[in-house]
Design a protein around this motif. Structure first.
Motif, PDB file in Angstrom:
ATOM      1  N   LYS A  67       0.841  -1.209   0.000  1.00 33.08           N
ATOM      2  CA  LYS A  67       0.000   0.000   0.000  1.00 33.08           C
ATOM      3  C   LYS A  67       0.869   1.248   0.000  1.00 33.08           C
ATOM      4  O   LYS A  67       0.598   2.214  -0.734  1.00 33.08           O
ATOM      5  N   VAL A  68       1.904   1.230   0.822  1.00 32.27           N
ATOM      6  CA  VAL A  68       2.793   2.389   0.897  1.00 32.27           C
ATOM      7  C   VAL A  68       3.509   2.593  -0.435  1.00 32.27           C
ATOM      8  O   VAL A  68       3.641   3.720  -0.918  1.00 32.27           O
ATOM      9  N   LYS A  73       4.049   5.466  -5.526  1.00 33.39           N
ATOM     10  CA  LYS A  73       3.955   5.559  -6.985  1.00 33.39           C
ATOM     11  C   LYS A  73       2.931   6.612  -7.395  1.00 33.39           C
ATOM     12  O   LYS A  73       3.161   7.403  -8.310  1.00 33.39           O
ATOM     13  N   GLU A  74       1.778   6.609  -6.709  1.00 31.89           N
ATOM     14  CA  GLU A  74       0.736   7.604  -7.025  1.00 31.89           C
ATOM     15  C   GLU A  74       1.239   9.007  -6.732  1.00 31.89           C
ATOM     16  O   GLU A  74       0.971   9.941  -7.496  1.00 31.89           O
ATOM     17  N   SER A  75       1.976   9.159  -5.643  1.00 33.42           N
ATOM     18  CA  SER A  75       2.525  10.472  -5.304  1.00 33.42           C
ATOM     19  C   SER A  75       3.529  10.922  -6.359  1.00 33.42           C
ATOM     20  O   SER A  75       3.553  12.095  -6.738  1.00 33.42           O
ATOM     21  N   GLU A  80       4.760  14.325 -10.914  1.00 37.80           N
ATOM     22  CA  GLU A  80       5.112  14.508 -12.322  1.00 37.80           C
ATOM     23  C   GLU A  80       4.021  15.281 -13.052  1.00 37.80           C
ATOM     24  O   GLU A  80       4.312  16.174 -13.853  1.00 37.80           O
ATOM     25  N   ASN A  81       2.764  14.935 -12.775  1.00 40.28           N
ATOM     26  CA  ASN A  81       1.650  15.662 -13.405  1.00 40.28           C
ATOM     27  C   ASN A  81       1.674  17.122 -12.993  1.00 40.28           C
ATOM     28  O   ASN A  81       1.460  18.022 -13.825  1.00 40.28           O
ATOM     29  N   ALA A  82       1.915  17.371 -11.706  1.00 41.92           N
ATOM     30  CA  ALA A  82       1.960  18.754 -11.233  1.00 41.92           C
ATOM     31  C   ALA A  82       3.118  19.512 -11.883  1.00 41.92           C
ATOM     32  O   ALA A  82       2.968  20.683 -12.265  1.00 41.92           O
ATOM     33  N   GLU A  83       4.271  18.849 -12.012  1.00 35.21           N
ATOM     34  CA  GLU A  83       5.407  19.502 -12.664  1.00 35.21           C
ATOM     35  C   GLU A  83       5.117  19.785 -14.134  1.00 35.21           C
ATOM     36  O   GLU A  83       5.476  20.851 -14.646  1.00 35.21           O
ATOM     37  N   ASN A  84       4.451  18.830 -14.808  1.00 32.35           N
ATOM     38  CA  ASN A  84       4.078  19.064 -16.208  1.00 32.35           C
ATOM     39  C   ASN A  84       3.098  20.221 -16.327  1.00 32.35           C
ATOM     40  O   ASN A  84       3.220  21.068 -17.221  1.00 32.35           O
TER      41      ASN A  84
END
Length: 171
Positions: A67-68, A73-75, A80-84
């Protein structure tokens, strides 16, 4: 099957435990057999639950670790999405600023052109007003001079001479 084997061993070792309470000189064998019996019983009753407990605990820890790792991975994906998105936002901001600067330059040029044309129109109106006032003043002066001449006795023109002068002036 395991229980049956355990019960048979217990019955066979029962007489040995009875001799364990003998005198203190020869009881090492009986004590050893008692310890082995106790250890066997303890292992029999505690081993499976203890194994199951540790297996369940290991599975629980493994599932928590998964889970962690999944959250990690989700984080990372979210980062990456936020940086893009940040990169795109910066590019859009640069584009908007460049467009705004071009539009400001174009607007400034249009305002300057409009101001220059207004100045030219005002200058023309001023020159026209000056010309109009000059003609009006000339006409007033001419009218005043003619009025004085007509009223004075110095110049006496008759109607025929006056008509000829006007005809020459008009023609």
């Amino acid at each position: 099957m395991k229980r049956l084997l355990f019960i048979l061993c217990s019955l066979l070792l029962l007489p040995v435990t009875a001799f364990a309470a003998g005198d203190g000189e020869k009881d090492i064998v009986e004590r050893t057999l008692n310890f082995i019996l106790f250890a066997g019983l303890l292992y029999y009753f505690v081993a499976d639950p203890l194994k199951n407990f540790f297996k369940d605990r290991a599975k629980g820890i493994e599932s928590e670790l998964e889970k962690v790792q999944q959250k990690l991975k989700e984080s990372k994906k979210a980062k990456e999405n936020a940086e893009n998105m940040l990169k795109l936002a910066r590019e859009n901001a640069e584009t908007i600023v460049a467009t705004a600067r071009r539009e400001a330059t174009i607007l400034r040029q249009k305002i300057e052109e409009g101001a220059l044309s207004e100045i030219e129109i005002m200058n023309k109106q001023y020159e026209d007003a000056i010309e109009f006032e000059r003609r009006r003043v000339e006409q007033a002066i001419v009218k005043e001079v003619l009025q004085e001449l007509f009223e004075s006795d110095a110049l006496k023109l008759d109607k025929v001479a006056y008509s000829e002068i006007l005809l020459k002036k008009v023609a």
